[in-house]
Design an enzyme around this catalytic site. Structure first.
Site, PDB file in Angstrom:
ATOM      1  N   LYS A 173      -2.125 -25.357  33.064  1.00 62.70           N
ATOM      2  CA  LYS A 173      -2.730 -25.191  34.622  1.00 62.70           C
ATOM      3  C   LYS A 173      -4.022 -24.390  34.635  1.00 62.70           C
ATOM      4  CE  LYS A 173      -3.439 -23.212  37.874  1.00 62.70           C
ATOM      5  NZ  LYS A 173      -4.828 -23.064  38.567  1.00 62.70           N
ATOM      6  N   ARG A 177     -11.675 -23.812  39.303  1.00 64.18           N
ATOM      7  CA  ARG A 177     -13.276 -23.635  39.598  1.00 64.18           C
ATOM      8  C   ARG A 177     -13.989 -24.404  38.544  1.00 64.18           C
ATOM      9  NH1 ARG A 177     -13.457 -16.942  40.505  1.00 64.18           N
ATOM     10  NH2 ARG A 177     -11.970 -16.825  42.263  1.00 64.18           N
ATOM     11  N   SER A 226      -6.110 -11.580  37.028  1.00 60.60           N
ATOM     12  CA  SER A 226      -6.187 -10.447  37.440  1.00 60.60           C
ATOM     13  C   SER A 226      -4.717  -9.771  37.408  1.00 60.60           C
ATOM     14  CB  SER A 226      -6.665 -10.484  38.921  1.00 60.60           C
ATOM     15  OG  SER A 226      -5.464 -11.040  39.870  1.00 60.60           O
ATOM     16  N   CYS A 281     -12.964 -10.379  30.352  1.00 65.24           N
ATOM     17  CA  CYS A 281     -12.130  -9.290  30.428  1.00 65.24           C
ATOM     18  C   CYS A 281     -12.516  -8.554  29.350  1.00 65.24           C
ATOM     19  CB  CYS A 281     -10.946  -9.735  30.243  1.00 65.24           C
ATOM     20  SG  CYS A 281     -10.389 -10.529  28.911  1.00 65.24           S
TER      21      CYS A 281
END
Length: 500
Positions: A173, A177, A226, A281
């Site tokens: 998945k 975007r 996040s 990240c």
């Protein structure tokens, strides 16, 4: 308008939800496509397709599975330009950075090509009288990966490369975007020889995520995103009996000691803080110079360096970085800059008003630099995820060490020094999962493992390397006895077996 379909059972699959998400061109602000958002029923279809493929794939011997991975690697390399252009157009990364995204994913595919060796178990001959003990690693079944927008090639390959190689079938998945590259990777996996249903790509939002986390036939979930959502994924997945690794946010620090090679530090900071518009990240958004003299020199030299950075469209070969991914994300980053100003940090360079001629509607931001940031500020505590560098001054080595160690995130950290003893001490004591010594972005090579600490990771197993093999498999241990039929049978025993 181009529509991006799911990829289920080795073919494009048109969903029937009637729900879509717009895919923007970050360079222009225009909608370039729309991607379907799956229903729970469509996710169930993908899971069942993967389940149907599992028995055949898991019983394929490891060497043959490795050959599929070898061919997949070859096909990705052959289609590198296409994949990089596709990635760049939806994410906004410059082409060179987009190719790096693909290449770092391929590193893990290359590791997965050696899966026959990684799957070898342990064996003890003669553990008892006529008794041998051995172990084997077996796949879990249908497993899933939920991946973020910032690495639409690398992170999916980090997950499905090892998971598929060990014999699982996979549901991916990806971020809605920039969904085109994951679909193309699914097509190339089929072209490489993987049976239909081994790798499925299903687009979606929270509906699709929850369908994965609650589905009884999905046995493990890997997530990157996040920290708040990572925590949710971990809790929800564990509640439904799944093995979960959930990687969250970061606030990586770069510690600069007075003896550091400042020429190299400035170059490293420029790339690590502003490369890919800071949407990594493992970016380095906080620099901690030790001592006033070090801090003043670093600030002066960064102020001189920033105007040399070129922000441009993602296809510009001379651009250092391109736009951020969406207008909403640009507004979020700008909001954090304003928050830093309100909190009393000194905004030395303000990139909010940057506009690229001819692309005024694109999602561009210039580099921003803060000084005199303090640990009490929310803009320091939270992840900005944009082209913003914050200077937090430290008076001593111990103070600098404590900053990343006490921060809520613990993904990566770097120290810049020529003092081996200081570097060794720092690496041993800092409370962070990945450490760079004169390396600004310490992402480990594929045959080691990737993972942070504290709110940067939930779960006790990291990505790729042997940690990945452990996560995507379960261990079965066999204790076998082959008695001599000519010997008398032993009497029944009602106590636990021992080696006495």
């Amino acid at each position: 308008m181009r529509e991006i379909n799911h990829f289920i059972g080795g073919a494009s699959f048109t969903g029937a939800s009637g729900r879509f998400s717009d895919v923007f061109n970050p360079n222009t602000g225009e909608v370039q496509a729309r991607v379907q958002l799956a229903t729970a029923a469509e996710m169930d279809r993908a899971v069942q397709t993967a389940q149907d493929a599992f028995d055949g794939w898991s019983s394929t011997n490891p060497q043959r599975r490795a050959r599929v991975m070898f061919e997949f690697k070859r096909l990705v390399e052959a289609n590198m330009d296409e994949l990089a252009a596709m990635l760049s157009a939806e994410h906004g990364k410059v082409i060179a950075d987009a190719k790096g995204d693909v290449m770092r994913g391929l590193d893990v595919i290359e590791f997965a090509c050696g899966i026959p060796h990684a799957l070898k178990g342990e064996y003890t001959w003669g553990a008892g009288p006529g008794i041998d003990v051995y172990s084997m690693r077996q796949p879990l079944g249908v497993v899933a990966g939920i991946t973020p927008f910032n690495f639409p090639a690398m992170i999916p390959m980090w997950m499905f490369g090892v998971a598929i190689a060990v014999g699982n079938t996979f549901i991916l998945k990806p971020s809605e975007r920039d969904p085109s590259v994951p679909v193309r990777l699914g097509e190339l996996m089929i072209e490489a020889g993987a049976p239909a249903g081994v790798l499925n790509v299903v687009h979606g939002d929270k509906t699709a995520v929850d369908a994965i986390l609650t589905h009884p036939k999905v046995h493990a979930v890997s997530f990157v995103g996040s920290s708040d959502i990572a925590h949710y994924v971990y809790q929800m997945g564990a509640q439904h009996g799944k093995r979960v690794q959930a990687m969250g946010g970061a606030k990586n620090h770069g510690i600069v000691l007075p003896d550091a090679d400042m020429d190299q530090v400035i170059k490293d900071l420029s790339g690590a803080a502003f490369g890919s518009a800071g949407e990594r990240c493992m970016a380095l958004p906080v620099v901690v110079p030790v001592g006033k003299r070090t801090a003043d020199e670093l600030r002066e030299r960064m102020v001189a360096e920033i105007p040399r950075l070129k922000v441009g469209v993602s296809t510009d070969p001379d651009a250092h970085y391109g736009p951020v991914v969406t207008a909403a994300h640009r507004a979020k980053v700008a909001g954090w800059i304003e928050k830093g100003v309100q909190e009393g940090a000194e905004l030395v360079v303000d990139g909010r008003d940057f506009s690229l001629q001819g692309h005024e509607n694109g999602y561009f931001m210039g580099p921003s630099l803060f000084d005199n940031v303090t640990p009490e500020m929310e803009s320091y505590k939270e992840e900005i995820f944009g082209p913003v560098l914050q200077i937090v001054r430290a008076a001593s080595f111990e103070e600098a060490l404590h900053l990343p160690s006490r921060h809520q995130y613990g993904n990566g950290v770097a120290i810049f020094t020529q003092n081996g003893r200081a570097a060794r001490d720092f690496a041993a004591r800092v409370n962070v999962g990945m450490v760079g010594i004169n390396v600004p972005i310490p992402v480990p090579v594929a045959y080691h493992t990737f993972g942070g600490w504290k709110r940067s990771a939930f779960g006790d197993t990291n990505q790729h390397g042997m940690e990945g093999v452990k996560f995507w498999t379960k261990v079965k241990t066999v204790t076998a006895r082959w008695p001599d039929s000519e010997l008398e049978h032993a009497d029944s025993s009602f106590v636990i077996p021992t080696m006495q």
